[in-house]
Design a protein around this motif. Structure first.
Motif, PDB file in Angstrom:
ATOM      1  N   GLU A  30       0.797  -1.238  -0.047  1.00 36.82           N
ATOM      2  CA  GLU A  30      -0.077   0.082  -0.004  1.00 36.82           C
ATOM      3  C   GLU A  30       0.917   1.268  -0.085  1.00 36.82           C
ATOM      4  O   GLU A  30       0.564   2.241  -0.842  1.00 36.82           O
ATOM      5  CB  GLU A  30      -0.962   0.143   1.179  1.00 36.82           C
ATOM      6  N   LEU A  31       1.897   1.341   0.864  1.00 41.38           N
ATOM      7  CA  LEU A  31       2.816   2.535   0.961  1.00 41.38           C
ATOM      8  C   LEU A  31       3.566   2.837  -0.219  1.00 41.38           C
ATOM      9  O   LEU A  31       3.642   3.739  -0.753  1.00 41.38           O
ATOM     10  CB  LEU A  31       3.660   2.336   2.062  1.00 41.38           C
ATOM     11  N   ALA A  32       3.860   1.734  -1.082  1.00 41.90           N
ATOM     12  CA  ALA A  32       4.474   1.652  -2.303  1.00 41.90           C
ATOM     13  C   ALA A  32       3.896   2.260  -3.407  1.00 41.90           C
ATOM     14  O   ALA A  32       4.302   2.993  -4.401  1.00 41.90           O
ATOM     15  CB  ALA A  32       5.068   0.315  -2.875  1.00 41.90           C
ATOM     16  N   GLN A  33       2.451   2.290  -3.274  1.00 39.28           N
ATOM     17  CA  GLN A  33       1.599   2.648  -4.371  1.00 39.28           C
ATOM     18  C   GLN A  33       1.168   4.064  -3.830  1.00 39.28           C
ATOM     19  O   GLN A  33       0.195   4.644  -4.389  1.00 39.28           O
ATOM     20  CB  GLN A  33       0.305   1.891  -4.436  1.00 39.28           C
ATOM     21  N   GLY A  34       1.614   4.643  -2.568  1.00 36.79           N
ATOM     22  CA  GLY A  34       1.468   5.913  -2.273  1.00 36.79           C
ATOM     23  C   GLY A  34       0.298   6.082  -1.341  1.00 36.79           C
ATOM     24  O   GLY A  34      -0.471   7.119  -1.502  1.00 36.79           O
ATOM     25  N   ASN A  35      -0.290   4.946  -0.896  1.00 37.74           N
ATOM     26  CA  ASN A  35      -1.867   4.799   0.017  1.00 37.74           C
ATOM     27  C   ASN A  35      -1.178   5.037   1.405  1.00 37.74           C
ATOM     28  O   ASN A  35      -0.654   4.150   1.899  1.00 37.74           O
ATOM     29  CB  ASN A  35      -2.396   3.715  -0.292  1.00 37.74           C
ATOM     30  N   SER A  36      -1.529   6.075   2.088  1.00 40.07           N
ATOM     31  CA  SER A  36      -1.362   6.374   3.452  1.00 40.07           C
ATOM     32  C   SER A  36      -2.392   5.436   4.238  1.00 40.07           C
ATOM     33  O   SER A  36      -3.412   5.148   3.730  1.00 40.07           O
ATOM     34  CB  SER A  36      -1.527   7.758   4.105  1.00 40.07           C
ATOM     35  N   ARG A  64      -7.581   2.458   5.318  1.00 38.82           N
ATOM     36  CA  ARG A  64      -7.114   3.414   4.162  1.00 38.82           C
ATOM     37  C   ARG A  64      -8.039   4.520   4.328  1.00 38.82           C
ATOM     38  O   ARG A  64      -8.974   4.781   5.225  1.00 38.82           O
ATOM     39  CB  ARG A  64      -7.575   2.929   2.801  1.00 38.82           C
ATOM     40  N   GLY A  65      -7.554   5.674   3.756  1.00 39.47           N
ATOM     41  CA  GLY A  65      -8.280   6.922   3.733  1.00 39.47           C
ATOM     42  C   GLY A  65      -9.692   7.057   3.271  1.00 39.47           C
ATOM     43  O   GLY A  65     -10.376   7.882   3.956  1.00 39.47           O
ATOM     44  N   ASP A  66      -9.952   6.250   2.593  1.00 37.62           N
ATOM     45  CA  ASP A  66     -11.263   6.266   1.932  1.00 37.62           C
ATOM     46  C   ASP A  66     -12.560   5.302   2.975  1.00 37.62           C
ATOM     47  O   ASP A  66     -13.693   5.178   2.726  1.00 37.62           O
ATOM     48  CB  ASP A  66     -11.525   5.779   0.830  1.00 37.62           C
ATOM     49  N   ASP A  95      -2.413   3.976  14.718  1.00 39.45           N
ATOM     50  CA  ASP A  95      -1.033   4.504  14.048  1.00 39.45           C
ATOM     51  C   ASP A  95      -1.024   4.797  12.768  1.00 39.45           C
ATOM     52  O   ASP A  95      -0.862   4.160  12.036  1.00 39.45           O
ATOM     53  CB  ASP A  95      -0.043   3.266  14.384  1.00 39.45           C
ATOM     54  N   PRO A  96      -1.217   6.150  12.514  1.00 43.35           N
ATOM     55  CA  PRO A  96      -1.277   6.729  11.061  1.00 43.35           C
ATOM     56  C   PRO A  96       0.185   6.430  10.445  1.00 43.35           C
ATOM     57  O   PRO A  96       1.160   6.752  11.220  1.00 43.35           O
ATOM     58  CB  PRO A  96      -1.650   8.117  11.131  1.00 43.35           C
ATOM     59  N   VAL A  97       0.113   6.131   9.175  1.00 43.42           N
ATOM     60  CA  VAL A  97       1.531   5.686   8.684  1.00 43.42           C
ATOM     61  C   VAL A  97       1.339   6.224   7.099  1.00 43.42           C
ATOM     62  O   VAL A  97       0.423   6.009   6.333  1.00 43.42           O
ATOM     63  CB  VAL A  97       1.789   4.081   8.434  1.00 43.42           C
ATOM     64  N   SER A  98       2.175   7.517   7.092  1.00 43.45           N
ATOM     65  CA  SER A  98       1.926   8.252   5.816  1.00 43.45           C
ATOM     66  C   SER A  98       2.916   7.780   4.781  1.00 43.45           C
ATOM     67  O   SER A  98       3.881   7.209   5.257  1.00 43.45           O
ATOM     68  CB  SER A  98       2.346   9.710   6.284  1.00 43.45           C
ATOM     69  N   ALA A  99       2.540   7.545   3.616  1.00 51.51           N
ATOM     70  CA  ALA A  99       3.282   7.160   2.314  1.00 51.51           C
ATOM     71  C   ALA A  99       3.922   8.268   2.062  1.00 51.51           C
ATOM     72  O   ALA A  99       5.193   8.212   1.232  1.00 51.51           O
ATOM     73  CB  ALA A  99       2.433   6.651   1.383  1.00 51.51           C
ATOM     74  N   ASP A 100       4.047   9.597   2.322  1.00 50.89           N
ATOM     75  CA  ASP A 100       4.738  10.621   2.216  1.00 50.89           C
ATOM     76  C   ASP A 100       6.081  10.818   3.154  1.00 50.89           C
ATOM     77  O   ASP A 100       7.034  11.673   2.680  1.00 50.89           O
ATOM     78  CB  ASP A 100       4.094  11.948   2.176  1.00 50.89           C
ATOM     79  N   ASP A 101       5.940   9.920   3.974  1.00 46.92           N
ATOM     80  CA  ASP A 101       7.228   9.937   5.095  1.00 46.92           C
ATOM     81  C   ASP A 101       8.067   8.938   4.582  1.00 46.92           C
ATOM     82  O   ASP A 101       7.958   7.616   4.685  1.00 46.92           O
ATOM     83  CB  ASP A 101       6.778   9.539   6.483  1.00 46.92           C
TER      84      ASP A 101
END
Length: 365
Positions: free
Chosen positions: A11-17, A41-43, A100-106
């Protein structure tokens, strides 16, 4: 944990936080035990489950909010009334869930979870992910998450001194299959919040010795239950890819020295179902020299007594023999190859659950 980390990394590799949700404490009856986890997921869509019903729906809602706000949260939940009915429980219980939110931008998250996922593949080592559970804090990984491999820091950082790291390493070395838990050890007092420790063991592997009818029924069930699979038979016509498409490896070796030079490790589950007493004895003798999680041998009590007597005369101790599961499998009255395979896999799952510290197993749930 293996499938969960692979999904998080993907998920993170696809840019999904994501927001990870882990049950960190449980009292009374509950749909899932401490250590159960899923992510949202965000949705609002999710992967996995921590029990279903109204409880899970509320966790999903709060997890999506925590992800939008970019803040961790420790969630306390009491199951009672309608929530109990939704979860098909007899009585209520209390649950603590860490969001525990995990941001794909981090970039630290990307590197950490990629390395954690890779730790489950190949080799026979162990790793551990430690997360500082700050309630209402920043979800960034820096200074809050640490991945250890073979007892050494690999990625990330924590405000832990050398004694604290040594204690973490000792936990990893002593038992790589410990369940998720809060850390109570030297050095913990200096931390601003408790630590959540998550064991990352390589996939447990079932080694089936013998390629007969029971083995052929056993292999797909073991793979379905989440085990890796190696099948060994000295006859290529019995041990091959056509008969065992689920196997990661096929060993066509003489059974009297099939484990020569092998070190299977503590995540190995050995199932001995060869075509005769002599081969069973030879494979069992070799298996007892391995540091395996499980050694089981098929056969009647009379056959077991004959083999044990012969091994005792060769110097095998009674303590070693007491560790063998024989007759193999749970006692469910199995007769056909299919039924025997079910009984064996049930016993493998039971042993694996005990090693992982399953509260459900201990509570008899």
């Amino acid at each position: 944990m293996r499938e969960f980390l692979a999904a998080v990394n993907n998920e993170l590799a696809q840019g999904n936080s994501l927001c990870l949700a882990t049950i960190i404490a449980q009292k009374g009856s509950a749909p899932r035990s401490a250590g159960s986890r899923f992510f949202v997921r965000g949705d609002g869509s999710f992967w996995g489950t921590i029990g279903g019903g109204n409880f899970e729906a509320q966790v999903i809602e709060k997890a999506a909010l925590a992800l939008r706000q970019g803040r961790t949260e420790l969630m306390h939940y009491r199951l009672m009334g309608a929530d109990v009915a939704d979860s098909e429980m007899i009585c209520g219980g209390d649950l603590d869930v860490y969001l525990d939110p995990v941001s794909a931008d981090d970039p630290d998250n990307l590197a950490l979870y990629q390395a954690a996922a890779q730790s489950t593949n190949g080799g026979r080592g162990r790793a551990m992910l430690a997360t500082l559970m700050i309630d209402g804090g920043s979800p960034r990984a820096a200074g809050r998450k640490l991945l250890l491999r073979h007892g050494q820091p690999a990625l990330g950082s924590l405000p832990v001194d050398e004694d604290g790291l040594a204690s973490l390493a000792a936990k990893l070395g002593a038992n790589g299959s410990f369940p998720q838990q809060l850390w109570d050890a030297p050095g913990a007092a200096s931390l601003p919040a408790p630590l959540l420790l998550e064991s990352i063991a390589t996939q447990p592997v079932v080694y089936i010795f013998g390629g007969g009818h029971v083995s052929q029924k056993l292999a797909p069930l073991a793979a379905m239950a989440g085990f890796g699979l190696v099948v060994a038979d000295d006859r290529p016509e019995w041990g091959n890819r056509q008969r065992f498409p689920q196997a990661q490896e096929i060993w066509n070796r003489p059974l009297e020295k099939v484990l020569e030079g092998e070190s299977l490790g503590p995540d190995a589950y050995i199932v001995i179902v060869t075509r005769g007493h002599l081969y069973d004895k030879e494979v069992l003798a070799q298996s007892l020299r391995q540091n395996a999680a499980y050694v089981g041998m098929i056969g009647s009590k009379r056959k077991r007594a004959m083999i044990y007597k012969a091994l005792s005369e060769e110097g095998v101790t009674s303590a070693q023999l007491e560790q063998v599961h024989s007759p193999i499998g749970l006692a469910i009255g199995a007769e056909t190859p299919e039924e025997i395979a079910i009984s064996i896999v049930a016993e493998l799952v039971m042993v694996r659950a005990a090693r992982m510290g399953s509260k459900r197993l201990l509570m008899g749930i």
